[in-house]
Design a protein around this motif. Structure first.
Motif, PDB file in Angstrom:
ATOM      1  N   ALA A  91       0.831  -1.206   0.000  1.00  0.00           N
ATOM      2  CA  ALA A  91       0.000   0.000   0.000  1.00  0.00           C
ATOM      3  C   ALA A  91       0.867   1.258   0.000  1.00  0.00           C
ATOM      4  O   ALA A  91       0.577   2.233  -0.704  1.00  0.00           O
ATOM      5  CB  ALA A  91      -0.933   0.005   1.213  1.00  0.00           C
ATOM      6  N   VAL A  92       1.935   1.222   0.779  1.00  0.00           N
ATOM      7  CA  VAL A  92       2.834   2.370   0.847  1.00  0.00           C
ATOM      8  C   VAL A  92       3.550   2.558  -0.486  1.00  0.00           C
ATOM      9  O   VAL A  92       3.645   3.673  -1.015  1.00  0.00           O
ATOM     10  CB  VAL A  92       3.853   2.199   1.989  1.00  0.00           C
ATOM     11  CG1 VAL A  92       4.966   3.228   1.886  1.00  0.00           C
ATOM     12  CG2 VAL A  92       3.146   2.307   3.341  1.00  0.00           C
ATOM     13  N   ARG A  93       4.035   1.468  -1.056  1.00  0.00           N
ATOM     14  CA  ARG A  93       4.726   1.554  -2.347  1.00  0.00           C
ATOM     15  C   ARG A  93       3.784   2.122  -3.416  1.00  0.00           C
ATOM     16  O   ARG A  93       4.186   2.973  -4.227  1.00  0.00           O
ATOM     17  CB  ARG A  93       5.239   0.178  -2.757  1.00  0.00           C
ATOM     18  CG  ARG A  93       6.067   0.202  -4.035  1.00  0.00           C
ATOM     19  CD  ARG A  93       6.606  -1.173  -4.378  1.00  0.00           C
ATOM     20  NE  ARG A  93       7.636  -1.593  -3.457  1.00  0.00           N
ATOM     21  CZ  ARG A  93       7.618  -2.746  -2.791  1.00  0.00           C
ATOM     22  NH1 ARG A  93       6.606  -3.587  -2.951  1.00  0.00           N
ATOM     23  NH2 ARG A  93       8.614  -3.064  -1.987  1.00  0.00           N
ATOM     24  N   ASP A  94       2.534   1.653  -3.411  1.00  0.00           N
ATOM     25  CA  ASP A  94       1.563   2.150  -4.388  1.00  0.00           C
ATOM     26  C   ASP A  94       1.315   3.648  -4.207  1.00  0.00           C
ATOM     27  O   ASP A  94       1.217   4.397  -5.184  1.00  0.00           O
ATOM     28  CB  ASP A  94       0.236   1.398  -4.254  1.00  0.00           C
ATOM     29  CG  ASP A  94       0.324  -0.042  -4.746  1.00  0.00           C
ATOM     30  OD1 ASP A  94       1.318  -0.387  -5.421  1.00  0.00           O
ATOM     31  OD2 ASP A  94      -0.600  -0.826  -4.449  1.00  0.00           O
ATOM     32  N   ALA A  95       1.208   4.077  -2.950  1.00  0.00           N
ATOM     33  CA  ALA A  95       0.936   5.493  -2.673  1.00  0.00           C
ATOM     34  C   ALA A  95       2.101   6.370  -3.118  1.00  0.00           C
ATOM     35  O   ALA A  95       1.904   7.457  -3.681  1.00  0.00           O
ATOM     36  CB  ALA A  95       0.659   5.694  -1.186  1.00  0.00           C
ATOM     37  N   VAL A  96       3.318   5.903  -2.872  1.00  0.00           N
ATOM     38  CA  VAL A  96       4.504   6.664  -3.266  1.00  0.00           C
ATOM     39  C   VAL A  96       4.619   6.710  -4.788  1.00  0.00           C
ATOM     40  O   VAL A  96       4.927   7.765  -5.374  1.00  0.00           O
ATOM     41  CB  VAL A  96       5.769   6.067  -2.626  1.00  0.00           C
ATOM     42  CG1 VAL A  96       7.032   6.683  -3.218  1.00  0.00           C
ATOM     43  CG2 VAL A  96       5.734   6.273  -1.109  1.00  0.00           C
ATOM     44  N   GLU A  97       4.364   5.597  -5.445  1.00  0.00           N
ATOM     45  CA  GLU A  97       4.418   5.571  -6.913  1.00  0.00           C
ATOM     46  C   GLU A  97       3.350   6.480  -7.511  1.00  0.00           C
ATOM     47  O   GLU A  97       3.605   7.181  -8.503  1.00  0.00           O
ATOM     48  CB  GLU A  97       4.237   4.138  -7.412  1.00  0.00           C
ATOM     49  CG  GLU A  97       5.436   3.233  -7.137  1.00  0.00           C
ATOM     50  CD  GLU A  97       5.214   1.807  -7.608  1.00  0.00           C
ATOM     51  OE1 GLU A  97       4.076   1.503  -8.048  1.00  0.00           O
ATOM     52  OE2 GLU A  97       6.166   1.004  -7.545  1.00  0.00           O
ATOM     53  N   ALA A  98       2.153   6.474  -6.918  1.00  0.00           N
ATOM     54  CA  ALA A  98       1.071   7.334  -7.416  1.00  0.00           C
ATOM     55  C   ALA A  98       1.442   8.804  -7.264  1.00  0.00           C
ATOM     56  O   ALA A  98       1.145   9.633  -8.139  1.00  0.00           O
ATOM     57  CB  ALA A  98      -0.230   7.033  -6.668  1.00  0.00           C
ATOM     58  N   LEU A  99       2.094   9.127  -6.155  1.00  0.00           N
ATOM     59  CA  LEU A  99       2.542  10.513  -5.942  1.00  0.00           C
ATOM     60  C   LEU A  99       3.554  10.910  -7.012  1.00  0.00           C
ATOM     61  O   LEU A  99       3.456  11.990  -7.596  1.00  0.00           O
ATOM     62  CB  LEU A  99       3.170  10.658  -4.555  1.00  0.00           C
ATOM     63  CG  LEU A  99       3.831  12.009  -4.273  1.00  0.00           C
ATOM     64  CD1 LEU A  99       2.775  13.092  -4.120  1.00  0.00           C
ATOM     65  CD2 LEU A  99       4.717  11.950  -3.036  1.00  0.00           C
ATOM     66  N   ALA A 100       4.520  10.035  -7.271  1.00  0.00           N
ATOM     67  CA  ALA A 100       5.553  10.339  -8.262  1.00  0.00           C
ATOM     68  C   ALA A 100       4.942  10.563  -9.646  1.00  0.00           C
ATOM     69  O   ALA A 100       5.333  11.487 -10.373  1.00  0.00           O
ATOM     70  CB  ALA A 100       6.576   9.211  -8.305  1.00  0.00           C
ATOM     71  N   GLU A 101       3.955   9.740  -9.986  1.00  0.00           N
ATOM     72  CA  GLU A 101       3.305   9.871 -11.291  1.00  0.00           C
ATOM     73  C   GLU A 101       2.511  11.167 -11.385  1.00  0.00           C
ATOM     74  O   GLU A 101       2.577  11.876 -12.398  1.00  0.00           O
ATOM     75  CB  GLU A 101       2.384   8.679 -11.530  1.00  0.00           C
ATOM     76  CG  GLU A 101       3.119   7.361 -11.751  1.00  0.00           C
ATOM     77  CD  GLU A 101       2.175   6.189 -11.887  1.00  0.00           C
ATOM     78  OE1 GLU A 101       0.946   6.428 -11.947  1.00  0.00           O
ATOM     79  OE2 GLU A 101       2.656   5.033 -11.942  1.00  0.00           O
ATOM     80  N   ALA A 102       1.781  11.493 -10.302  1.00  0.00           N
ATOM     81  CA  ALA A 102       0.987  12.725 -10.295  1.00  0.00           C
ATOM     82  C   ALA A 102       1.882  13.944 -10.381  1.00  0.00           C
ATOM     83  O   ALA A 102       1.570  14.917 -11.085  1.00  0.00           O
ATOM     84  CB  ALA A 102       0.125  12.781  -9.035  1.00  0.00           C
ATOM     85  N   ALA A 103       3.011  13.888  -9.685  1.00  0.00           N
ATOM     86  CA  ALA A 103       3.948  15.009  -9.717  1.00  0.00           C
ATOM     87  C   ALA A 103       4.534  15.195 -11.106  1.00  0.00           C
ATOM     88  O   ALA A 103       4.646  16.316 -11.611  1.00  0.00           O
ATOM     89  CB  ALA A 103       5.057  14.785  -8.689  1.00  0.00           C
ATOM     90  N   SER A 104       4.869  14.076 -11.743  1.00  0.00           N
ATOM     91  CA  SER A 104       5.442  14.142 -13.083  1.00  0.00           C
ATOM     92  C   SER A 104       4.444  14.718 -14.080  1.00  0.00           C
ATOM     93  O   SER A 104       4.784  15.588 -14.894  1.00  0.00           O
ATOM     94  CB  SER A 104       5.881  12.744 -13.527  1.00  0.00           C
ATOM     95  OG  SER A 104       6.394  12.763 -14.843  1.00  0.00           O
TER      96      SER A 104
END
Length: 306
Positions: free
Chosen positions: A46-59
């Motif tokens: 869940a944490v990995r997914d949240a961090v990846e989603a943040l990175a994608e949204a930021a990009s």
């Protein structure tokens, strides 16, 4: 100003709520501030997914991503009787989040506490001073710091103390409630610290986050951030009565020995601002000015019990 996209675990707590409010009102910023029910930081996937989603949204939005961890088990007395729960959040959760940030290459700010120190100093604690927690809460928070700093993530630990805010329970709200119930209160006058308004702390964290996300964060990885100045719980309580428009003399001093708690509280919790200032960051305002502003900004939160 750096355009930030922030993930704020513990986002429903005192500091997380303020971070969410500031970023939510700032043009050119994104924030996801999940509470523990929405994001359990001990759940690796869940944490990995949240961090990846943040990175994608930021990009996608051409913003700089940053994670600010305000999730913690902060119930000092409860931690003594249930250390496993404190360890799960404060140690395991911190390690899981740091590892996800390391894997994703995202900067991490991790909020910690004065309880990592023994509380017997006679001058403000520097980040480099020897730690020595005397409670389960303090021990688990120190182990969480170590997990973050040893993870290989681009991370900073920010220790704070005596936090109060419009969200959740805290000393200010307790004093307001008791003021409505009792003619007089006794409050310990032999424990010294720096009351810290969550909104001011959040602003300080975001200043650091902007530098961290831009890649020019300070070299020192452990910093202290509180409102400046120090006082006793007794004098803090009197200041709260003053803001409530009540007679401060209704608050009487007592010693810690006269008001024993299940878990010992630090006698001295003042954290030095030197490293924060030397990092080029803005020191927070004096604690008394912050308290006045807190009451002016959130009268309904701090007065509804009185």
């Amino acid at each position: 100003m750096t355009r930030l996209a922030a993930l704020v675990p513990g986002g429903k707590g005192q500091v997380g709520s303020e971070l969410a409010a500031i970023l939510g009102a700032r043009r050119g910023s994104l924030v996801h501030a999940p509470g523990s029910a929405e994001l359990d930081i001990t759940e690796t996937e869940a944490v990995r997914d949240a961090v990846e989603a943040l990175a994608e949204a930021a990009s996608d939005a051409e913003m700089r991503p940053v994670v600010i961890n305000t999730a913690a088990c902060t119930a000092v007395d409860a931690a003594e009787s249930d250390p496993e729960s404190a360890e799960r959040v404060n140690v395991t959760g911190a390690a899981v989040l740091a590892e996800a940030c390391r894997e994703g290459g995202l900067p991490l700010l991790h909020v910690s506490t004065d309880y990592v120190f023994p509380g017997d100093a006679d001058r403000p604690y520097e980040p480099t001073d020897t730690t020595g927690p005397r409670t389960v809460y303090g021990r688990t928070k120190l182990e969480g710091e170590q997990a973050v700093l040893e993870s290989g993530a681009h991370a900073w630990v920010v220790r704070t103390a005596w936090v109060y805010g419009a969200h959740g329970g805290n000393f200010v709200k307790t004093m307001a409630r008791l003021a409505a119930q009792r003619d007089e209160l006794s409050v310990v006058d032999d424990q010294i610290g720096s009351p810290t308004w969550a909104a001011d702390l959040a602003a300080g964290l975001l200043e650091l986050a902007g530098h961290a996300a831009a890649g020019d964060g300070p070299e020192q990885r452990v910093l202290h951030c509180t409102n400046t100045g120090s006082t006793s719980w007794f004098e803090f309580a009197r200041a709260i009565f003053d803001e409530l428009g009540l007679d401060p003399k209704r608050v009487k001093p007592c010693s810690s020995a006269e008001y024993p708690t299940k878990t010992p509280r630090p006698a001295y919790s003042v954290l030095s601002e030197n490293a924060w200032r030397e990092a080029g960051l803005t020191p927070l305002r004096p604690w008394r000015d912050a308290l006045r502003e807190a009451f002016a900004t959130h009268p309904e939160a701090f007065r509804h019990h009185a």
